[in-house]
Scaffold this motif. Sequence first.
Motif, PDB file in Angstrom:
ATOM      1  N   ARG A 178      -1.768   1.209 -14.600  1.00 44.00           N
ATOM      2  CA  ARG A 178      -0.450   0.615 -14.363  1.00 44.00           C
ATOM      3  C   ARG A 178       0.606   1.496 -15.012  1.00 44.00           C
ATOM      4  NH1 ARG A 178      -3.123  -2.727 -17.512  1.00 44.00           N
ATOM      5  NH2 ARG A 178      -3.268  -4.316 -15.887  1.00 44.00           N
ATOM      6  N   ASN A 179       1.845   1.344 -14.571  1.00 43.42           N
ATOM      7  CA  ASN A 179       2.965   2.068 -15.166  1.00 43.42           C
ATOM      8  C   ASN A 179       3.525   1.306 -16.352  1.00 43.42           C
ATOM      9  OD1 ASN A 179       2.801   3.940 -13.095  1.00 43.42           O
ATOM     10  ND2 ASN A 179       4.941   3.765 -12.497  1.00 43.42           N
ATOM     11  N   GLY A 180       4.092   2.044 -17.274  1.00 40.64           N
ATOM     12  CA  GLY A 180       4.926   1.434 -18.294  1.00 40.64           C
ATOM     13  C   GLY A 180       6.246   1.056 -17.649  1.00 40.64           C
ATOM     14  N   LEU A 181       6.978   0.130 -18.248  1.00 38.68           N
ATOM     15  CA  LEU A 181       8.260  -0.322 -17.704  1.00 38.68           C
ATOM     16  C   LEU A 181       9.381  -0.101 -18.706  1.00 38.68           C
ATOM     17  CD1 LEU A 181       7.677  -3.829 -16.036  1.00 38.68           C
ATOM     18  CD2 LEU A 181       8.221  -1.673 -14.907  1.00 38.68           C
ATOM     19  N   LEU A 182      10.487   0.475 -18.209  1.00 36.64           N
ATOM     20  CA  LEU A 182      11.691   0.646 -19.008  1.00 36.64           C
ATOM     21  C   LEU A 182      12.866   0.094 -18.221  1.00 36.64           C
ATOM     22  CD1 LEU A 182      13.532   1.768 -21.235  1.00 36.64           C
ATOM     23  CD2 LEU A 182      13.338   4.021 -20.147  1.00 36.64           C
ATOM     24  N   GLY A 183      13.507  -0.922 -18.748  1.00 38.58           N
ATOM     25  CA  GLY A 183      14.714  -1.467 -18.143  1.00 38.58           C
ATOM     26  C   GLY A 183      15.932  -0.879 -18.822  1.00 38.58           C
ATOM     27  N   ILE A 184      16.841  -0.306 -18.022  1.00 42.54           N
ATOM     28  CA  ILE A 184      18.083   0.252 -18.567  1.00 42.54           C
ATOM     29  C   ILE A 184      19.240  -0.608 -18.082  1.00 42.54           C
ATOM     30  CG2 ILE A 184      19.621   2.235 -18.682  1.00 42.54           C
ATOM     31  CD1 ILE A 184      17.203   4.045 -18.246  1.00 42.54           C
ATOM     32  N   ALA A 226       0.837  -1.204   0.000  1.00 43.25           N
ATOM     33  CA  ALA A 226       0.000   0.000   0.000  1.00 43.25           C
ATOM     34  C   ALA A 226       0.872   1.255   0.000  1.00 43.25           C
ATOM     35  CB  ALA A 226      -0.943  -0.006   1.199  1.00 43.25           C
ATOM     36  N   ALA A 227       1.941   1.242   0.788  1.00 40.75           N
ATOM     37  CA  ALA A 227       2.845   2.391   0.833  1.00 40.75           C
ATOM     38  C   ALA A 227       3.553   2.592  -0.502  1.00 40.75           C
ATOM     39  CB  ALA A 227       3.869   2.214   1.959  1.00 40.75           C
ATOM     40  N   ILE A 228       3.969   1.511  -1.137  1.00 39.93           N
ATOM     41  CA  ILE A 228       4.609   1.625  -2.451  1.00 39.93           C
ATOM     42  C   ILE A 228       3.642   2.296  -3.424  1.00 39.93           C
ATOM     43  CG2 ILE A 228       5.471   0.351  -4.460  1.00 39.93           C
ATOM     44  CD1 ILE A 228       6.605  -1.721  -2.462  1.00 39.93           C
ATOM     45  N   ARG A 229       2.399   1.835  -3.445  1.00 38.49           N
ATOM     46  CA  ARG A 229       1.406   2.383  -4.375  1.00 38.49           C
ATOM     47  C   ARG A 229       1.045   3.832  -4.049  1.00 38.49           C
ATOM     48  NH1 ARG A 229      -1.167  -2.695  -3.629  1.00 38.49           N
ATOM     49  NH2 ARG A 229      -2.648  -1.680  -2.239  1.00 38.49           N
ATOM     50  N   THR A 230       0.775   4.121  -2.775  1.00 40.79           N
ATOM     51  CA  THR A 230       0.223   5.432  -2.434  1.00 40.79           C
ATOM     52  C   THR A 230       1.277   6.499  -2.154  1.00 40.79           C
ATOM     53  OG1 THR A 230       0.035   4.845  -0.091  1.00 40.79           O
ATOM     54  CG2 THR A 230      -1.884   4.405  -1.504  1.00 40.79           C
ATOM     55  N   GLU A 231       2.472   6.098  -1.740  1.00 42.79           N
ATOM     56  CA  GLU A 231       3.499   7.082  -1.407  1.00 42.79           C
ATOM     57  C   GLU A 231       4.610   7.168  -2.442  1.00 42.79           C
ATOM     58  OE1 GLU A 231       4.933   6.469   2.588  1.00 42.79           O
ATOM     59  OE2 GLU A 231       2.930   5.870   3.243  1.00 42.79           O
ATOM     60  N   HIS A 232       4.900   6.083  -3.111  1.00 37.58           N
ATOM     61  CA  HIS A 232       6.067   6.063  -3.988  1.00 37.58           C
ATOM     62  C   HIS A 232       5.712   6.122  -5.468  1.00 37.58           C
ATOM     63  CE1 HIS A 232       8.692   5.243  -0.562  1.00 37.58           C
ATOM     64  NE2 HIS A 232       7.664   4.573  -0.111  1.00 37.58           N
ATOM     65  N   LEU A 233       4.692   5.385  -5.876  1.00 38.66           N
ATOM     66  CA  LEU A 233       4.341   5.328  -7.298  1.00 38.66           C
ATOM     67  C   LEU A 233       3.165   6.216  -7.676  1.00 38.66           C
ATOM     68  CD1 LEU A 233       4.562   1.462  -7.820  1.00 38.66           C
ATOM     69  CD2 LEU A 233       6.182   3.176  -8.625  1.00 38.66           C
ATOM     70  N   LYS A 234       2.506   6.818  -6.718  1.00 33.11           N
ATOM     71  CA  LYS A 234       1.210   7.449  -6.959  1.00 33.11           C
ATOM     72  C   LYS A 234       1.188   8.453  -8.099  1.00 33.11           C
ATOM     73  CE  LYS A 234       1.484  11.175  -3.624  1.00 33.11           C
ATOM     74  NZ  LYS A 234       0.833  11.855  -2.560  1.00 33.11           N
ATOM     75  N   ASP A 235       2.232   9.211  -8.298  1.00 29.31           N
ATOM     76  CA  ASP A 235       2.242  10.232  -9.343  1.00 29.31           C
ATOM     77  C   ASP A 235       2.902   9.784 -10.634  1.00 29.31           C
ATOM     78  OD1 ASP A 235       1.024  12.070  -7.629  1.00 29.31           O
ATOM     79  OD2 ASP A 235       2.948  12.702  -6.811  1.00 29.31           O
ATOM     80  N   SER A 236       3.474   8.596 -10.645  1.00 28.90           N
ATOM     81  CA  SER A 236       4.263   8.181 -11.805  1.00 28.90           C
ATOM     82  C   SER A 236       3.426   7.455 -12.845  1.00 28.90           C
ATOM     83  CB  SER A 236       5.422   7.288 -11.353  1.00 28.90           C
ATOM     84  OG  SER A 236       4.944   6.093 -10.798  1.00 28.90           O
ATOM     85  N   THR A 237       3.937   7.482 -14.081  1.00 27.19           N
ATOM     86  CA  THR A 237       3.283   6.761 -15.179  1.00 27.19           C
ATOM     87  C   THR A 237       4.236   5.750 -15.830  1.00 27.19           C
ATOM     88  OG1 THR A 237       3.864   8.544 -16.700  1.00 27.19           O
ATOM     89  CG2 THR A 237       1.655   8.605 -15.721  1.00 27.19           C
ATOM     90  N   VAL A 238       5.530   5.881 -15.539  1.00 31.21           N
ATOM     91  CA  VAL A 238       6.544   4.966 -16.063  1.00 31.21           C
ATOM     92  C   VAL A 238       7.492   4.621 -14.923  1.00 31.21           C
ATOM     93  CG1 VAL A 238       8.502   4.719 -17.659  1.00 31.21           C
ATOM     94  CG2 VAL A 238       6.417   5.880 -18.417  1.00 31.21           C
ATOM     95  N   THR A 239       7.891   3.359 -14.847  1.00 30.98           N
ATOM     96  CA  THR A 239       8.913   2.923 -13.902  1.00 30.98           C
ATOM     97  C   THR A 239      10.152   2.525 -14.685  1.00 30.98           C
ATOM     98  OG1 THR A 239       7.296   2.140 -12.282  1.00 30.98           O
ATOM     99  CG2 THR A 239       9.522   1.209 -12.138  1.00 30.98           C
ATOM    100  N   ILE A 240      11.281   3.165 -14.337  1.00 32.73           N
ATOM    101  CA  ILE A 240      12.570   2.780 -14.905  1.00 32.73           C
ATOM    102  C   ILE A 240      13.246   1.858 -13.898  1.00 32.73           C
ATOM    103  CG2 ILE A 240      14.912   3.568 -15.457  1.00 32.73           C
ATOM    104  CD1 ILE A 240      13.722   6.114 -16.591  1.00 32.73           C
ATOM    105  N   VAL A 241      13.750   0.740 -14.377  1.00 30.53           N
ATOM    106  CA  VAL A 241      14.537  -0.171 -13.546  1.00 30.53           C
ATOM    107  C   VAL A 241      15.970  -0.124 -14.061  1.00 30.53           C
ATOM    108  CG1 VAL A 241      14.832  -2.528 -12.707  1.00 30.53           C
ATOM    109  CG2 VAL A 241      12.523  -1.659 -13.197  1.00 30.53           C
ATOM    110  N   LEU A 242      16.882   0.362 -13.209  1.00 31.87           N
ATOM    111  CA  LEU A 242      18.300   0.352 -13.554  1.00 31.87           C
ATOM    112  C   LEU A 242      18.832  -1.041 -13.267  1.00 31.87           C
ATOM    113  CD1 LEU A 242      19.486   3.775 -12.095  1.00 31.87           C
ATOM    114  CD2 LEU A 242      18.717   3.240 -14.427  1.00 31.87           C
ATOM    115  N   ILE A 243      19.283  -1.740 -14.291  1.00 37.09           N
ATOM    116  CA  ILE A 243      19.702  -3.130 -14.163  1.00 37.09           C
ATOM    117  C   ILE A 243      21.215  -3.178 -14.009  1.00 37.09           C
ATOM    118  CG2 ILE A 243      19.661  -5.419 -15.215  1.00 37.09           C
ATOM    119  CD1 ILE A 243      17.278  -4.292 -16.960  1.00 37.09           C
TER     120      ILE A 243
END
Length: 160
Positions: free
Chosen positions: A93-99, A50-67
């Motif tokens: 849901r967010n889009g996903l970009l792996g770098i 719940a904290a991840i969704r409401t506090e961390h991701l709430k405003d985002s539309t894309v998640t970048i994962v630094l690999i």
Amino acid sequence: MAHKVFVSYHHDNDQAKADYLRTQYGENNTLLDKSLDEAYEDMTDDEILAAIRTEHLKDSTVTIVLIGSETANRKWVDWEIYASLRPYGDRSRNGLLGIYLPTAGDAPARLQDNIDSGYAVTMKWENISWQLESKIDDAYDNRNKSALVKNSRKRRERNS
């Protein structure tokens, strides 16, 4: 088009790359720095999600994962990807970009599932200066391809 982007990464190993990404490319996109902290260790799994969704991701539309070399082994990275792929309330849901960083090891399994399905977009760190904007846009556009989302894998229970 500018997007609000959440960045997920292994903090001990890849903080410098995350900082560089924010300082050099944060002007065109809002790169959110709302990483999980150790205080979450005392919460239940449901409270953490719940904290991840409401506090961390709430405003985002894309998640970048630094690999990087150890990203695939990190519990919180897996949970951030898991939460990114789940719509809730009026939020998509967010889009996903792996770098892939120069130190890249394996991609996190949940991210790899979505790379294989065609939902997640990837790029190499070396190409960031000329590809980042278009790859973020591609990841954003993929949010409409819900049939490609793979998110049934069990969440990681610990770091390895």
